[in-house]
Design a protein around this motif. Sequence first.
Motif, PDB file in Angstrom:
ATOM      1  N   ASN A 173      -6.041   5.465   4.065  1.00 24.44           N
ATOM      2  CA  ASN A 173      -6.990   5.057   3.029  1.00 24.44           C
ATOM      3  C   ASN A 173      -6.395   3.994   2.116  1.00 24.44           C
ATOM      4  O   ASN A 173      -7.070   3.032   1.744  1.00 24.44           O
ATOM      5  CB  ASN A 173      -7.443   6.265   2.217  1.00 24.44           C
ATOM      6  N   SER A 174      -5.131   4.167   1.741  1.00 25.41           N
ATOM      7  CA  SER A 174      -4.468   3.169   0.904  1.00 25.41           C
ATOM      8  C   SER A 174      -4.279   1.870   1.681  1.00 25.41           C
ATOM      9  O   SER A 174      -4.487   0.778   1.149  1.00 25.41           O
ATOM     10  CB  SER A 174      -3.113   3.696   0.417  1.00 25.41           C
ATOM     11  N   LYS A 193      -6.129   0.762   4.168  1.00 22.92           N
ATOM     12  CA  LYS A 193      -7.437   0.133   4.329  1.00 22.92           C
ATOM     13  C   LYS A 193      -7.874  -0.570   3.042  1.00 22.92           C
ATOM     14  O   LYS A 193      -8.362  -1.722   3.084  1.00 22.92           O
ATOM     15  CB  LYS A 193      -8.469   1.193   4.705  1.00 22.92           C
ATOM     16  N   GLU A 194      -7.678   0.085   1.913  1.00 24.98           N
ATOM     17  CA  GLU A 194      -8.068  -0.503   0.638  1.00 24.98           C
ATOM     18  C   GLU A 194      -7.327  -1.818   0.383  1.00 24.98           C
ATOM     19  O   GLU A 194      -7.932  -2.827  -0.008  1.00 24.98           O
ATOM     20  CB  GLU A 194      -7.786   0.479  -0.500  1.00 24.98           C
ATOM     21  N   GLU A 232      -2.945   6.917  14.258  1.00 23.39           N
ATOM     22  CA  GLU A 232      -3.077   6.065  13.068  1.00 23.39           C
ATOM     23  C   GLU A 232      -3.136   4.602  13.478  1.00 23.39           C
ATOM     24  O   GLU A 232      -3.831   3.800  12.842  1.00 23.39           O
ATOM     25  CB  GLU A 232      -1.932   6.315  12.099  1.00 23.39           C
ATOM     26  N   LYS A 275      -6.674   3.698  14.156  1.00 24.47           N
ATOM     27  CA  LYS A 275      -7.444   3.405  12.944  1.00 24.47           C
ATOM     28  C   LYS A 275      -7.130   2.001  12.420  1.00 24.47           C
ATOM     29  O   LYS A 275      -8.030   1.263  11.990  1.00 24.47           O
ATOM     30  CB  LYS A 275      -7.136   4.433  11.858  1.00 24.47           C
ATOM     31  N   ASP A 311       0.427   9.769   2.047  1.00 26.03           N
ATOM     32  CA  ASP A 311      -0.549  10.436   1.184  1.00 26.03           C
ATOM     33  C   ASP A 311       0.070  11.708   0.606  1.00 26.03           C
ATOM     34  O   ASP A 311       1.282  11.947   0.759  1.00 26.03           O
ATOM     35  CB  ASP A 311      -1.839  10.732   1.949  1.00 26.03           C
ATOM     36  N   ASN A 329      -0.839   7.041   5.014  1.00 30.58           N
ATOM     37  CA  ASN A 329      -1.932   6.913   4.056  1.00 30.58           C
ATOM     38  C   ASN A 329      -2.870   5.782   4.489  1.00 30.58           C
ATOM     39  O   ASN A 329      -2.832   4.674   3.949  1.00 30.58           O
ATOM     40  CB  ASN A 329      -1.374   6.644   2.658  1.00 30.58           C
ATOM     41  N   TYR A 360       0.870  -1.178   0.000  1.00 25.97           N
ATOM     42  CA  TYR A 360       0.000   0.000   0.000  1.00 25.97           C
ATOM     43  C   TYR A 360       0.905   1.226   0.000  1.00 25.97           C
ATOM     44  O   TYR A 360       2.112   1.132   0.283  1.00 25.97           O
ATOM     45  CB  TYR A 360      -0.911   0.007   1.234  1.00 25.97           C
TER      46      TYR A 360
END
Length: 459
Positions: free
Chosen positions: A200-201, A203-204, A236, A239, A192, A198, A188
Motif C-alpha cells: 500500500n505504501s 503503491k501510494e 508481492e 502486485k 507494514d 508494504n 516508501y
Amino acid sequence: MINKEIVVCYNTIGKTLTRTFQKSTRKKIKHYTRGDDMSQSMAAKHSIWPREKDIIFNLSARAQQAEKELGTNNVINATIGALMDDEGKLITMDTVYDEYKSLDNKDISAYAALEGQPDYLEAVKKVCFKDYLPEGYIKAVASPGGSGAIKLAAWNYTEEGDEVLTSDWFWSPYVSITEEIGRKVTTYKLFDEQNNFNFNSFKESFLNIASKQERIFTILNTPAHNPTGYSIPDEEWDKIIDLAKEVSKNPDKKIIFFVDIAYIDFASDDNASRKFFKKFSNLPENVLTIVGFSMSKGFTAYGMRMGSAICITSSENVSEEFYYACVHSCRANWSNCNRGAMKLLSNIVNDEAKFKAYTEEKNKHKQMLRRRADVFVKEAEKVGLDILPYRDGFFVSIPCENSRAVCEELTKDNLFMVPLKAGLRFAVCAVNEDKCKIAPSMIKNALEYIKSKDLAEVK
C-alpha cells in the motif's frame, strides 16, 4: 556524547547549514568551520559537498584499530559488507583466484570493448538468470560493479529534478549516485505493521510520482536486501507488476524498474531466488526492467569492480536504445571496464567443471552465512531484541531511534555497527557464530541504556 568523528556538523553563528534540493535547481551549501571566515572556493558549484567522511568506512577503521590494540577475539566488527572467515580475514574463493592467476597477461592488461567483452556479456546473462531467462529482448552492458550499473540506469532513464523511488531502508549510496546528477531519492515504507512488504505504501508513492513525472524510476534491492536481509515474495512482485501495467496504459508514462541483485548469490536457494525474473517477460513496451549485476559478492571480487546493467524489454527498439545510451555513458565516464575480471567470469561460467567447483565452494560459504544469521536471529528473539524480517544475505537490521548514539555506546564494549537513519545494521557476513550469539544481548542493553538516558534528559 557522540564521537565527533561520527557526527560532522557545519555551523556558522549557531545556524546549521543543510543541503536541499528543489525540483530542477540544486542549492548547495558553502563550507564553514566554527569561527573561520569564508575561504576561497575553486570547485564548480555542482561539485561542492559537505566535507564529511563516509560513516561506514570511518567506523570500520575504528574497529580495525581496536582489533590491532585488543586482538580480533575481543572485538566484534559488524561494519564490513564483505564475507569474512571466523578469524576475521577476508574470504577469497580459491576457484575464482586460481582461475584469475592462470590468465594470460594479455587477457588482463589489454583494453576491453566499451560495452564489455562479448563472451562476458553472454556469461553474465547465464549466471544472472540461470534457468529463468525472461522472454523478450535482453541486452547487457559492462559496468564497474553494481554501482556503475546504477549510475548508467539513473543517468540514462531519469531527467534532472526527477524523484527516484526506493524503500525507506536502503543502501545510502543510492542518494550519492542520484543526487550528483540532480535527482532526488523518495521513499516508501518497506514494511507494514505485520512486518510484511508494504504494498500500500509502495503503491501510494509510485502513483504520486506518476502523477508528477513522465518517468517512474524505482530501485528494488532484492533478494537479500541491503541492509535488512529481506526478499520481496513472488506474490508481492505480482502486485508490483500489475500496478506498473495499469499505469503503463497511459502511453506518456515510462516505467523503469531497476532491480539491484548485488546479493543474489548469497540467497539460500539459487533457483528459487531467481524465479521472479520470469515475471518481466513480455511487459508493455513502456515498462523497462534493468537488472544491476555485480561480481563483488558472488565471486568475492569486491576490488575488481566488475558488474553489468542488463535490460529486459518487449521492444527491440528499446533494447537497442538501451545499449547505445549506456555505451555512450561508458565512454564518457570510465571508458572500458576490467578485462581480467570479465575473462575470469567467462572462463568459469562457460566451463561446466569449473562452474560446478565454483558453485560448490560458494555453497560452503553460504551455509556458513546461514548458520551465523540463524544464530543471531534466534538469540535476538530469545533476548527480546526487535529486528526486521531477515530472509537472506549479508545484513540484519535493528529498528531504533538515536542510532548513532547507540552505535557509539556499543563501541565502549568493542562492538562496532553501522548507524542508519532508522536503526542499526549488523553484518552477519563478517562476524563468526560465537560473536553472533552474544551480540544481540549487547545491542539490547545499549538500546535500553540510551533510551533511559534520553528519557532522563527530557525530564
